[in-house]
Design an enzyme around this catalytic site. Structure first.
Site, short mmCIF file in Angstrom:
data_model
loop_
_atom_site.label_atom_id
_atom_site.label_comp_id
_atom_site.label_asym_id
_atom_site.label_seq_id
_atom_site.Cartn_x
_atom_site.Cartn_y
_atom_site.Cartn_z
N THR A 1 0.84 -1.20 0.00
CA THR A 1 0.00 0.00 0.00
C THR A 1 0.87 1.25 0.00
OG1 THR A 1 -1.69 -1.16 1.25
CG2 THR A 1 -1.81 1.25 1.24
N ARG A 29 -13.24 -8.60 -1.12
CA ARG A 29 -12.75 -8.04 0.16
C ARG A 29 -12.26 -6.61 -0.04
NH1 ARG A 29 -7.48 -5.85 1.80
NH2 ARG A 29 -7.25 -6.24 4.02
N GLY A 31 -10.28 -3.51 2.13
CA GLY A 31 -9.51 -3.20 3.33
C GLY A 31 -9.79 -1.80 3.83
N ASP A 32 -8.80 -1.27 4.55
CA ASP A 32 -9.03 0.04 5.18
C ASP A 32 -8.78 1.20 4.24
OD1 ASP A 32 -6.22 -0.94 5.47
OD2 ASP A 32 -5.92 1.12 6.12
N THR A 52 -0.76 1.84 6.31
CA THR A 52 -0.43 0.62 5.56
C THR A 52 -0.33 -0.53 6.56
OG1 THR A 52 1.22 -0.45 4.16
CG2 THR A 52 2.05 1.21 5.70
N GLY A 53 -0.85 -1.67 6.17
CA GLY A 53 -0.79 -2.80 7.09
C GLY A 53 -1.96 -3.75 6.89
N GLY A 55 -5.37 -4.49 6.91
CA GLY A 55 -6.48 -3.56 6.82
C GLY A 55 -7.64 -3.79 7.76
#
Lengths: 134, 182
Positions: A1, A29, A31-32, A52-53, A55
């Site tokens: 990300t 799906r 994510g954040d 970033t990570g 999510g």
């Protein structure tokens, strides 16, 4: 990300994030990254954040907004707020990753709980900082 | 600081022992290239919105990062891209989820923020909006990179093996665990 936060000469903060998500994701799906407040947030009165990570944990923790809220409601500095949310709240949830952020004063923060994060920053003096590892 | 800019290009189990000098230099060079684009915009009095969009373009167009050209693969061997942008002066925001053919999703997020009454668009509808706004549309194959495709195959193989043995082990496998990262 990938993500970016900037403060311009007019005092305006913008935060942006872009991603391919997670390898092997299914069922559309999400994510954040596209969830405002989870992975991305900007407020001229407080700060801008990009994440970033993993999510799902950033969604559950509303990480980006939480950092802004700590500055807004509690009077925390950006450094204190970022550390609290990433090293305490996110880590206790079991989430991993990190954020980059800038506050309204132009203070720059990297905060992450993983072995590394690709990151770079520049200030108004043109000082460049590029790092990969913890 | 009168102005400032900061970027990230992903986080996870990034260890020096797993990195070749050439690969490390490639990442450092691209990070430097990206941030200097934004820095020059800000230094010349440009907006933080333009700086963020143009800086992210550099990383989206690079196969090094999990965004745009370097996006990871889904289980179905496609690429689905997400992005968002927010401006702090008015708390306006735009976001896009699950697009497969927009070259620069961050620009689509900006268009959604500025040219629509909505905050978050997804899937095919978001692609239609992107076309209407004149954004660059690419074939889904544009996003293919061999390294990301091989990563997917490795994760699928490992997960299959784990399911055959002990599903709990997957949690401790660094490659599978790392695949959770955006």
């Amino acid at each position: 990300t990938v993500g970016c936060v900037a403060l311009d000469k007019n005092g305006n903060i913008t935060a942006g994030t872009s991603t391919g998500g997670m390898t092997n994701k299914r069922w559309n799906r999400i994510g954040d990254s596209p969830i405002i407040g989870a992975g991305t947030y900007a407020n001229n009165a407080t700060c801008g954040v990009s994440s970033t990570g993993w999510g799902e944990y950033f969604i559950r923790g509303m990480v980006a907004h939480d950092i802004s809220a700590l500055i807004d409601y509690k009077g925390s500095t950006l450094k204190e707020a970022s550390k609290e949310v990433i090293q305490n709240k996110l880590t206790k949830l079991g989430g991993t990753g990190g954020i980059v952020a800038i506050d309204k004063f132009g203070n720059i923060v990297y905060e992450f709980n993983t072995a590394g994060m690709y990151r770079a920053s520049m200030n108004d003096k043109g000082e460049l900082d590029v790092k990969i590892y913890k | 600081n009168e102005f400032a800019i900061v970027i990230h290009g992903g986080a996870g189990t990034i260890l020096k022992k797993n990195m070749t000098p050439e690969k490390e230099k490639a990442y450092q060079d691209k990070l430097e290239e990206a941030i200097k684009v934004g820095y020059n915009i800000l230094n010349n009095g440009g907006s933080s919105l333009d700086a963020v969009e143009k800086t992210i373009h550099v990383m989206e167009n690079s196969p090094l990062f999990n965004a745009g050209k370097g996006a990871v693969f889904t289980h179905d061997e496609t690429n689905e891209l997400d992005a968002s942008i927010m401006t702090g002066n008015d708390l306006n925001a735009g976001a896009v989820a699950g697009v497969k053919n927009v070259k620069n999703p961050i620009s689509l997020a900006r268009k959604i923020m500025e040219e629509s009454p909505h905050v978050l668009l997804s899937g095919n509808g978001a692609s239609v909006f992107a076309k209407e706004q004149g954004l660059e549309i690419v074939e889904p194959s544009y996003f293919y990179t061999e390294s990301r495709f091989k990563s997917l195959q490795r994760v699928k193989e490992k997960m299959k093996a784990e399911l055959d043995h002990n599903a709990k082990t997957a949690f401790y496998d660094s490659e599978i665990k790392n695949s959770k990262f955006g």
